[in-house]
Design a protein around this motif. Structure first.
Motif, PDB file in Angstrom:
ATOM      1  N   ARG A  44      89.133  70.998  91.913  1.00 29.29           N
ATOM      2  CA  ARG A  44      89.293  70.047  90.810  1.00 29.29           C
ATOM      3  C   ARG A  44      90.272  68.932  91.191  1.00 29.29           C
ATOM      4  NH1 ARG A  44      90.756  73.445  87.487  1.00 29.29           N
ATOM      5  NH2 ARG A  44      88.728  74.080  86.758  1.00 29.29           N
ATOM      6  N   VAL A  45      91.376  69.305  91.848  1.00 32.43           N
ATOM      7  CA  VAL A  45      92.366  68.307  92.265  1.00 32.43           C
ATOM      8  C   VAL A  45      91.773  67.370  93.314  1.00 32.43           C
ATOM      9  CG1 VAL A  45      94.581  67.990  93.453  1.00 32.43           C
ATOM     10  CG2 VAL A  45      94.352  69.741  91.678  1.00 32.43           C
ATOM     11  N   ILE A  46      91.064  67.921  94.285  1.00 40.08           N
ATOM     12  CA  ILE A  46      90.443  67.093  95.326  1.00 40.08           C
ATOM     13  C   ILE A  46      89.483  66.088  94.696  1.00 40.08           C
ATOM     14  CG2 ILE A  46      88.872  67.115  97.300  1.00 40.08           C
ATOM     15  CD1 ILE A  46      90.115  69.878  98.012  1.00 40.08           C
ATOM     16  N   ARG A  47      88.695  66.560  93.737  1.00 41.12           N
ATOM     17  CA  ARG A  47      87.735  65.669  93.069  1.00 41.12           C
ATOM     18  C   ARG A  47      88.448  64.569  92.296  1.00 41.12           C
ATOM     19  NH1 ARG A  47      83.577  63.293  94.169  1.00 41.12           N
ATOM     20  NH2 ARG A  47      82.090  62.924  92.499  1.00 41.12           N
ATOM     21  N   ARG A  48      89.542  64.926  91.616  1.00 39.64           N
ATOM     22  CA  ARG A  48      90.312  63.912  90.865  1.00 39.64           C
ATOM     23  C   ARG A  48      90.915  62.870  91.788  1.00 39.64           C
ATOM     24  NH1 ARG A  48      93.236  67.865  86.438  1.00 39.64           N
ATOM     25  NH2 ARG A  48      91.370  68.193  85.168  1.00 39.64           N
ATOM     26  N   LEU A  49      91.184  63.255  93.027  1.00 39.76           N
ATOM     27  CA  LEU A  49      91.693  62.308  94.018  1.00 39.76           C
ATOM     28  C   LEU A  49      90.577  61.448  94.611  1.00 39.76           C
ATOM     29  CD1 LEU A  49      94.264  64.610  95.864  1.00 39.76           C
ATOM     30  CD2 LEU A  49      94.770  62.688  94.336  1.00 39.76           C
ATOM     31  N   GLY A  50      89.344  61.695  94.169  1.00 39.88           N
ATOM     32  CA  GLY A  50      88.222  60.883  94.619  1.00 39.88           C
ATOM     33  C   GLY A  50      87.631  61.291  95.950  1.00 39.88           C
ATOM     34  N   ARG A  51      87.934  62.487  96.401  1.00 39.65           N
ATOM     35  CA  ARG A  51      87.422  62.970  97.686  1.00 39.65           C
ATOM     36  C   ARG A  51      86.214  63.871  97.471  1.00 39.65           C
ATOM     37  NH1 ARG A  51      89.764  59.796 101.540  1.00 39.65           N
ATOM     38  NH2 ARG A  51      91.962  59.533 101.044  1.00 39.65           N
ATOM     39  N   PRO A  52      85.268  63.885  98.421  1.00 36.43           N
ATOM     40  CA  PRO A  52      84.112  64.779  98.295  1.00 36.43           C
ATOM     41  C   PRO A  52      84.515  66.231  98.522  1.00 36.43           C
ATOM     42  CG  PRO A  52      84.021  63.580 100.370  1.00 36.43           C
ATOM     43  CD  PRO A  52      85.196  63.022  99.610  1.00 36.43           C
ATOM     44  N   VAL A  53      83.988  67.110  97.685  1.00 35.13           N
ATOM     45  CA  VAL A  53      84.339  68.522  97.752  1.00 35.13           C
ATOM     46  C   VAL A  53      83.152  69.350  97.293  1.00 35.13           C
ATOM     47  CG1 VAL A  53      85.291  68.590  95.399  1.00 35.13           C
ATOM     48  CG2 VAL A  53      86.126  70.224  97.106  1.00 35.13           C
ATOM     49  N   THR A  54      83.046  70.563  97.792  1.00 35.12           N
ATOM     50  CA  THR A  54      82.100  71.547  97.278  1.00 35.12           C
ATOM     51  C   THR A  54      82.829  72.870  97.116  1.00 35.12           C
ATOM     52  OG1 THR A  54      80.195  70.495  98.329  1.00 35.12           O
ATOM     53  CG2 THR A  54      79.936  72.799  97.689  1.00 35.12           C
ATOM     54  N   ALA A  55      82.700  73.453  95.928  1.00 34.45           N
ATOM     55  CA  ALA A  55      83.303  74.756  95.646  1.00 34.45           C
ATOM     56  C   ALA A  55      82.261  75.844  95.893  1.00 34.45           C
ATOM     57  CB  ALA A  55      83.776  74.819  94.199  1.00 34.45           C
ATOM     58  N   THR A  56      82.658  76.888  96.588  1.00 38.98           N
ATOM     59  CA  THR A  56      81.773  78.030  96.793  1.00 38.98           C
ATOM     60  C   THR A  56      82.555  79.317  96.562  1.00 38.98           C
ATOM     61  OG1 THR A  56      80.056  78.969  98.224  1.00 38.98           O
ATOM     62  CG2 THR A  56      82.117  78.303  99.302  1.00 38.98           C
ATOM     63  N   GLY A  57      81.840  80.424  96.579  1.00 37.56           N
ATOM     64  CA  GLY A  57      82.421  81.736  96.320  1.00 37.56           C
ATOM     65  C   GLY A  57      81.440  82.566  95.528  1.00 37.56           C
ATOM     66  N   PHE A  58      81.950  83.489  94.729  1.00 33.05           N
ATOM     67  CA  PHE A  58      81.110  84.376  93.923  1.00 33.05           C
ATOM     68  C   PHE A  58      81.295  84.086  92.436  1.00 33.05           C
ATOM     69  CE2 PHE A  58      82.354  87.129  97.627  1.00 33.05           C
ATOM     70  CZ  PHE A  58      81.101  87.164  98.238  1.00 33.05           C
ATOM     71  N   ILE A  59      80.188  84.080  91.691  1.00 31.09           N
ATOM     72  CA  ILE A  59      80.230  84.059  90.232  1.00 31.09           C
ATOM     73  C   ILE A  59      79.188  85.051  89.714  1.00 31.09           C
ATOM     74  CG2 ILE A  59      81.106  81.695  89.947  1.00 31.09           C
ATOM     75  CD1 ILE A  59      78.211  80.803  89.405  1.00 31.09           C
ATOM     76  N   GLY A  60      79.404  85.551  88.490  1.00 32.42           N
ATOM     77  CA  GLY A  60      78.468  86.516  87.934  1.00 32.42           C
ATOM     78  C   GLY A  60      78.382  86.456  86.425  1.00 32.42           C
ATOM     79  N   GLY A  61      77.193  86.770  85.904  1.00 36.33           N
ATOM     80  CA  GLY A  61      76.974  86.923  84.474  1.00 36.33           C
ATOM     81  C   GLY A  61      77.122  85.640  83.680  1.00 36.33           C
ATOM     82  N   ALA A  62      77.259  85.814  82.360  1.00 38.50           N
ATOM     83  CA  ALA A  62      77.403  84.660  81.461  1.00 38.50           C
ATOM     84  C   ALA A  62      78.688  83.889  81.764  1.00 38.50           C
ATOM     85  CB  ALA A  62      77.393  85.134  80.004  1.00 38.50           C
ATOM     86  N   ASN A  63      79.738  84.593  82.140  1.00 37.45           N
ATOM     87  CA  ASN A  63      80.979  83.900  82.503  1.00 37.45           C
ATOM     88  C   ASN A  63      80.774  83.034  83.743  1.00 37.45           C
ATOM     89  OD1 ASN A  63      82.272  85.170  80.387  1.00 37.45           O
ATOM     90  ND2 ASN A  63      83.316  86.682  81.660  1.00 37.45           N
ATOM     91  N   GLY A  64      80.014  83.530  84.694  1.00 41.88           N
ATOM     92  CA  GLY A  64      79.717  82.745  85.892  1.00 41.88           C
ATOM     93  C   GLY A  64      78.913  81.495  85.572  1.00 41.88           C
ATOM     94  N   VAL A  65      77.945  81.636  84.664  1.00 39.53           N
ATOM     95  CA  VAL A  65      77.170  80.466  84.229  1.00 39.53           C
ATOM     96  C   VAL A  65      78.106  79.442  83.590  1.00 39.53           C
ATOM     97  CG1 VAL A  65      75.394  79.668  82.614  1.00 39.53           C
ATOM     98  CG2 VAL A  65      75.008  81.740  83.978  1.00 39.53           C
ATOM     99  N   TRP A  66      79.033  79.907  82.748  1.00 40.45           N
ATOM    100  CA  TRP A  66      79.987  79.012  82.091  1.00 40.45           C
ATOM    101  C   TRP A  66      80.846  78.278  83.126  1.00 40.45           C
ATOM    102  CZ3 TRP A  66      85.052  77.734  81.588  1.00 40.45           C
ATOM    103  CH2 TRP A  66      85.413  77.012  80.460  1.00 40.45           C
ATOM    104  N   ILE A  67      81.316  78.999  84.138  1.00 42.74           N
ATOM    105  CA  ILE A  67      82.131  78.402  85.199  1.00 42.74           C
ATOM    106  C   ILE A  67      81.352  77.288  85.900  1.00 42.74           C
ATOM    107  CG2 ILE A  67      83.170  78.844  87.470  1.00 42.74           C
ATOM    108  CD1 ILE A  67      83.889  81.686  86.315  1.00 42.74           C
ATOM    109  N   ALA A  68      80.109  77.581  86.282  1.00 42.04           N
ATOM    110  CA  ALA A  68      79.291  76.581  86.979  1.00 42.04           C
ATOM    111  C   ALA A  68      79.024  75.370  86.092  1.00 42.04           C
ATOM    112  CB  ALA A  68      77.977  77.220  87.446  1.00 42.04           C
TER     113      ALA A  68
END
Length: 194
Positions: A44-68
Protein backbone atom coordinates in the motif's frame (compact mmCIF):
# COMPACT_ATOMS: atom_id res chain seq x y z
CA UNK A 1 8.07 -3.45 -10.28
CA UNK A 2 8.32 -4.47 -6.63
CA UNK A 3 6.74 -7.73 -5.47
CA UNK A 4 5.67 -8.09 -1.85
CA UNK A 5 4.99 -11.46 -0.23
CA UNK A 6 2.48 -11.82 2.64
CA UNK A 7 2.04 -15.41 3.77
CA UNK A 8 -0.64 -14.73 6.41
CA UNK A 9 -2.83 -11.92 5.05
CA UNK A 10 -5.50 -10.49 7.30
CA UNK A 11 -8.40 -8.14 7.72
CA UNK A 12 -7.16 -5.65 10.30
CA UNK A 13 -10.14 -4.36 12.27
CA UNK A 14 -9.94 -1.63 14.87
CA UNK A 15 -12.79 -1.03 17.31
CA UNK A 16 -12.91 2.29 19.16
CA UNK A 17 -14.80 2.34 22.47
CA UNK A 18 -14.99 4.93 25.25
CA UNK A 19 -14.31 2.14 27.77
CA UNK A 20 -13.78 -1.62 27.60
CA UNK A 21 -14.56 -3.98 30.47
CA UNK A 22 -14.08 -7.74 29.97
CA UNK A 23 -17.20 -9.79 30.65
CA UNK A 24 -19.61 -7.00 29.72
CA UNK A 25 -21.45 -5.94 26.56
CA UNK A 26 -19.58 -3.08 24.88
CA UNK A 27 -20.91 -0.81 22.15
CA UNK A 28 -18.40 0.06 19.45
CA UNK A 29 -18.40 3.79 18.65
CA UNK A 30 -16.34 3.52 15.48
CA UNK A 31 -14.82 0.69 13.42
CA UNK A 32 -12.06 0.76 10.80
CA UNK A 33 -11.27 -2.27 8.59
CA UNK A 34 -8.31 -2.58 6.25
CA UNK A 35 -6.57 -5.29 4.23
CA UNK A 36 -3.55 -6.19 6.30
CA UNK A 37 -0.52 -8.29 6.90
CA UNK A 38 2.92 -6.69 6.87
CA UNK A 39 3.64 -7.29 3.19
CA UNK A 40 0.27 -5.89 2.17
CA UNK A 41 0.98 -2.79 4.26
CA UNK A 42 4.30 -2.41 2.39
CA UNK A 43 2.42 -2.75 -0.94
CA UNK A 44 0.00 0.00 0.00
CA UNK A 45 2.84 2.41 0.87
CA UNK A 46 4.72 1.61 -2.35
CA UNK A 47 1.57 2.26 -4.37
CA UNK A 48 0.95 5.58 -2.58
CA UNK A 49 4.48 6.58 -3.54
CA UNK A 50 3.49 6.01 -7.16
CA UNK A 51 5.68 2.97 -7.73
CA UNK A 52 4.55 -0.24 -9.48
CA UNK A 53 3.92 -3.10 -7.08
CA UNK A 54 2.25 -6.50 -6.96
CA UNK A 55 1.15 -8.14 -3.72
CA UNK A 56 1.22 -11.93 -3.51
CA UNK A 57 0.85 -14.59 -0.84
CA UNK A 58 -2.06 -16.66 0.46
CA UNK A 59 -5.71 -15.66 0.94
CA UNK A 60 -8.72 -17.82 1.77
CA UNK A 61 -12.50 -17.78 2.09
CA UNK A 62 -14.80 -14.77 2.27
CA UNK A 63 -12.16 -12.83 4.20
CA UNK A 64 -9.68 -13.47 1.40
CA UNK A 65 -12.18 -12.21 -1.18
CA UNK A 66 -12.65 -9.06 0.94
CA UNK A 67 -8.87 -8.53 1.12
CA UNK A 68 -8.50 -8.84 -2.67
CA UNK A 69 -11.46 -6.55 -3.35
CA UNK A 70 -10.17 -3.95 -0.90
CA UNK A 71 -6.75 -3.91 -2.57
CA UNK A 72 -8.39 -3.60 -5.99
CA UNK A 73 -10.39 -0.58 -4.78
CA UNK A 74 -7.12 0.96 -3.57
CA UNK A 75 -5.50 0.31 -6.97
CA UNK A 76 -2.96 -2.12 -5.46
CA UNK A 77 -2.33 -4.93 -7.97
CA UNK A 78 -2.33 -8.42 -6.48
CA UNK A 79 -1.83 -12.04 -7.53
CA UNK A 80 -2.61 -14.30 -4.56
CA UNK A 81 -2.86 -18.06 -4.21
CA UNK A 82 -6.34 -18.94 -2.91
CA UNK A 83 -6.37 -21.60 -0.20
CA UNK A 84 -9.02 -23.51 1.77
CA UNK A 85 -10.04 -21.97 5.07
CA UNK A 86 -10.45 -18.34 6.08
CA UNK A 87 -7.87 -15.60 6.07
CA UNK A 88 -7.53 -14.27 9.58
CA UNK A 89 -9.07 -11.26 11.28
CA UNK A 90 -6.81 -9.25 13.57
CA UNK A 91 -8.91 -7.25 15.99
CA UNK A 92 -7.56 -4.25 17.88
CA UNK A 93 -9.78 -2.80 20.61
CA UNK A 94 -8.88 0.78 21.48
CA UNK A 95 -10.20 2.14 24.74
CA UNK A 96 -10.26 5.86 23.94
CA UNK A 97 -10.39 7.24 27.48
CA UNK A 98 -7.18 5.46 28.56
CA UNK A 99 -5.58 4.84 25.15
CA UNK A 100 -5.29 1.15 26.02
CA UNK A 101 -5.03 -1.30 23.13
CA UNK A 102 -6.11 -4.96 23.30
CA UNK A 103 -5.34 -7.19 20.31
CA UNK A 104 -7.00 -10.48 19.35
CA UNK A 105 -5.19 -12.24 16.48
CA UNK A 106 -6.69 -15.21 14.65
CA UNK A 107 -4.28 -17.87 13.36
CA UNK A 108 -5.45 -17.94 9.73
CA UNK A 109 -5.73 -20.94 7.41
CA UNK A 110 -3.55 -24.04 7.34
CA UNK A 111 -1.41 -23.98 4.19
CA UNK A 112 -1.03 -27.23 2.23
CA UNK A 113 2.12 -28.40 0.42
CA UNK A 114 0.25 -27.95 -2.88
CA UNK A 115 -0.49 -24.31 -2.09
CA UNK A 116 3.14 -23.73 -1.09
CA UNK A 117 4.29 -25.19 -4.41
CA UNK A 118 1.78 -23.03 -6.28
CA UNK A 119 3.05 -19.86 -4.59
CA UNK A 120 6.66 -20.76 -5.36
CA UNK A 121 5.75 -21.10 -9.04
CA UNK A 122 3.84 -17.82 -9.03
CA UNK A 123 6.73 -16.06 -7.28
CA UNK A 124 9.18 -17.28 -9.90
CA UNK A 125 7.20 -15.47 -12.61
CA UNK A 126 6.71 -12.32 -10.54
CA UNK A 127 10.39 -12.17 -9.52
CA UNK A 128 11.47 -12.37 -13.15
CA UNK A 129 9.60 -9.08 -13.75
CA UNK A 130 10.63 -7.38 -10.48
CA UNK A 131 13.44 -5.08 -9.40
CA UNK A 132 12.95 -6.06 -5.76
CA UNK A 133 11.09 -8.80 -3.87
CA UNK A 134 10.08 -7.91 -0.30
CA UNK A 135 9.14 -10.65 2.18
CA UNK A 136 7.41 -9.51 5.34
CA UNK A 137 5.45 -10.99 8.23
CA UNK A 138 5.16 -14.25 10.09
CA UNK A 139 4.54 -17.79 8.92
CA UNK A 140 1.02 -19.27 8.76
CA UNK A 141 0.11 -22.70 10.08
CA UNK A 142 1.28 -25.66 8.02
CA UNK A 143 4.33 -23.86 6.62
CA UNK A 144 7.80 -25.17 7.54
CA UNK A 145 10.25 -22.90 9.35
CA UNK A 146 12.48 -22.65 6.27
CA UNK A 147 9.69 -21.71 3.81
CA UNK A 148 10.78 -18.08 3.55
CA UNK A 149 14.30 -19.34 2.81
CA UNK A 150 12.88 -21.53 0.03
CA UNK A 151 10.96 -18.60 -1.47
CA UNK A 152 13.97 -16.30 -1.26
CA UNK A 153 16.02 -18.84 -3.21
CA UNK A 154 13.26 -18.95 -5.85
CA UNK A 155 13.22 -15.14 -6.11
CA UNK A 156 17.01 -14.85 -6.22
CA UNK A 157 17.18 -17.41 -9.04
CA UNK A 158 15.37 -14.82 -11.17
CA UNK A 159 17.83 -12.05 -10.36
CA UNK A 160 16.23 -9.36 -8.17
CA UNK A 161 17.50 -8.62 -4.67
CA UNK A 162 15.29 -9.90 -1.88
CA UNK A 163 14.59 -7.98 1.32
CA UNK A 164 13.22 -9.45 4.49
CA UNK A 165 11.35 -7.21 6.93
CA UNK A 166 10.37 -8.44 10.40
CA UNK A 167 10.57 -12.13 9.70
CA UNK A 168 11.81 -15.02 11.80
CA UNK A 169 15.60 -15.15 12.17
CA UNK A 170 15.95 -18.91 11.83
CA UNK A 171 14.62 -18.78 8.27
CA UNK A 172 16.77 -15.77 7.35
CA UNK A 173 19.95 -17.62 8.30
CA UNK A 174 19.03 -20.48 5.98
CA UNK A 175 18.28 -18.20 3.01
CA UNK A 176 21.83 -17.32 2.10
CA UNK A 177 22.58 -13.76 1.06
CA UNK A 178 19.14 -12.20 1.36
CA UNK A 179 19.08 -9.03 3.41
CA UNK A 180 17.20 -8.17 6.55
CA UNK A 181 16.02 -4.69 7.41
CA UNK A 182 19.18 -2.63 8.03
CA UNK A 183 20.90 0.60 7.01
CA UNK A 184 22.34 -1.25 3.99
CA UNK A 185 18.81 -2.33 3.03
CA UNK A 186 17.55 1.23 3.41
CA UNK A 187 20.30 2.55 1.10
CA UNK A 188 19.47 -0.11 -1.50
CA UNK A 189 15.75 0.60 -1.12
CA UNK A 190 16.31 4.33 -1.75
CA UNK A 191 18.40 3.66 -4.84
CA UNK A 192 15.72 1.36 -6.24
CA UNK A 193 12.56 3.07 -5.14
CA UNK A 194 13.47 6.72 -4.80
Amino acid sequence: MITTVTLNAAIDKTYYLPGFLPGRVSRVQRMVAEAGGKGINVSRVIRRLGRPVTATGFIGGANGVWIAERLSRQDVPHDFVTVDGESRICLNIIEETSGTSTELLEPGPVITPEAMEQLAGKLEGLAARSRVVCFSGGLPRGVPADYYAQLIRVAKSQGPPSFWIRAERRSVRESGRSRTSSSRTKRSWRSCCG
